[in-house]
Design an enzyme around this catalytic site. Structure first.
Site, PDB file in Angstrom:
ATOM      1  N   ASP A  61     -48.519 100.049  71.660  1.00 52.35           N
ATOM      2  CA  ASP A  61     -47.246 100.287  70.982  1.00 52.35           C
ATOM      3  C   ASP A  61     -46.430 101.267  71.824  1.00 52.35           C
ATOM      4  OD1 ASP A  61     -45.212 101.254  69.236  1.00 52.35           O
ATOM      5  OD2 ASP A  61     -46.470 100.855  67.487  1.00 52.35           O
ATOM      6  N   LYS A  80     -42.653  86.947  57.890  1.00 49.38           N
ATOM      7  CA  LYS A  80     -43.448  87.101  59.109  1.00 49.38           C
ATOM      8  C   LYS A  80     -44.882  87.576  58.936  1.00 49.38           C
ATOM      9  CE  LYS A  80     -39.450  88.284  62.046  1.00 49.38           C
ATOM     10  NZ  LYS A  80     -38.890  89.354  62.918  1.00 49.38           N
ATOM     11  N   HIS A 125     -46.017  96.957  68.488  1.00 49.38           N
ATOM     12  CA  HIS A 125     -45.358  97.414  67.259  1.00 49.38           C
ATOM     13  C   HIS A 125     -44.852  96.255  66.391  1.00 49.38           C
ATOM     14  CE1 HIS A 125     -43.763 100.945  65.157  1.00 49.38           C
ATOM     15  NE2 HIS A 125     -42.599 100.344  64.992  1.00 49.38           N
ATOM     16  N   SER A 133     -44.036 101.375  60.284  1.00 49.60           N
ATOM     17  CA  SER A 133     -43.139 102.217  61.073  1.00 49.60           C
ATOM     18  C   SER A 133     -42.373 103.182  60.151  1.00 49.60           C
ATOM     19  CB  SER A 133     -42.218 101.334  61.917  1.00 49.60           C
ATOM     20  OG  SER A 133     -41.592 102.069  62.934  1.00 49.60           O
ATOM     21  N   ASN A 150     -37.964  90.388  56.240  1.00 51.16           N
ATOM     22  CA  ASN A 150     -38.858  90.358  57.405  1.00 51.16           C
ATOM     23  C   ASN A 150     -40.322  90.193  57.030  1.00 51.16           C
ATOM     24  OD1 ASN A 150     -36.364  92.035  57.977  1.00 51.16           O
ATOM     25  ND2 ASN A 150     -37.099  91.694  60.066  1.00 51.16           N
TER      26      ASN A 150
END
Length: 285
Positions: free
Chosen positions: A229, A67, A262, A152, A63
């Site tokens: 978020d 990204k 988020h 996160s 990821n």
């Protein structure tokens, strides 16, 4: 042994450097694991300091590499990016894939103590096995110069790992970290299953608790948090961490970013600031 063999799975050029994906057998986790390295462009024989990225719930090692856009700043500053996976995979433990916030893709960067989840030892994997593996296989990486950041669940991992290993990492930063997991549903679910019912054991993996135990932080901790978020007020709780830092005289820059959520759009927007933050701590500027 920890410094075992790695197999290259893919390679792609980007900003003069290369994104490379590898697999290896992890003795710590008892399964094959994948990880990514971004090697900056280099015409010399110099070695690169490393910056570990820990991803969030449901993510893999891909990821961030796909990204974030972090490679541009990493190439500019001359730092290698290391992106491990978020949990063991392929062990087929009963219930490991029943929910998105526990089990596969949700290792929480701790060492599980409950027998069923004994392979979930992402703390030891990130702190011990992976650096040894990198040092053994990639002489162009200087693993003695390292920093760590994440998003996160991975922001939680970065903060806790940094606070407990101030001798191993020069700096830490986080995007929307789960900053007080003993007080939020994600953390309570994971900790109950991985660590059991003794809540004093949970505090070992809660950055808000750890700041009071490991207050000798010299480098400023950088946190970016999107104000839009949806997880801010019930899962992430950055203000609890901010309060603990104030009480412990730990330097913290908590930036609340209006309108951001988020997602990786948020991460990509501020990633250059984070790379620069770590580059300075690693002596690259």
């Amino acid at each position: 042994m920890a410094g075992g063999a790695v197999t290259e799975l893919s390679s792609g050029k980007m900003f003069g450097g290369y994104n490379k994906r590898y697999k290896h057998y992890s003795n710590t986790l008892g399964c094959e694991m994948n990880f990514h390295i971004y090697f900056p462009n280099s015409d010399s024989n110099k070695s690169f300091p490393v910056l570990y990225w820990l991803s969030g719930l449901t993510c893999t090692d891909e990821n961030f590499i796909f990204k974030s856009g972090a490679q541009h700043a990493a190439s500019e500053h001359g730092v290698a990016l290391i992106a491990p996976d978020t949990s063991p995979r392929g062990l087929n433990v009963d219930g490991e894939a029943d929910s998105w916030d526990f089990g596969v893709g949700a290792g929480f960067y701790l060492n599980a103590t409950q027998e069923k989840w004994k392979n979930w030892r992402m703390y030891d994997y990130v702190v011990k096995e992976l650096p040894e593996l990198l040092s053994h296989n990639f002489p162009q990486l200087d693993t003695s110069k390292a920093s760590i950041f994440g998003h996160s669940m991975g922001g939680h991992g970065a903060l806790t790992i940094y606070l407990k290993n101030l001798d191993k990492y020069k700096s830490v930063s986080a995007f929307a970290p789960v900053a007080n997991p003993t007080k939020c549903p994600w953390g309570q679910k994971a900790f109950t299953n991985y660590l059991g019912g003794n809540k004093s054991d949970w505090e070992d993996y809660d950055a808000t608790s750890l700041v009071g135990k490991y207050p000798n932080v010299s480098a400023t901790i950088l946190i970016d948090q999107g104000e839009d978020d949806k997880f801010l007020h019930d899962q992430l709780l950055p203000h609890k961490f901010e309060e603990a830092c104030k009480n412990g005289n730990v330097p913290l820059l908590l930036r609340l970013q209006p309108g951001y959520d988020h997602s990786y759009y948020f991460i990509a927007t501020f990633i250059d600031d984070h790379i620069k933050h770590h580059a300075q701590a690693l002596g690259l500027n």
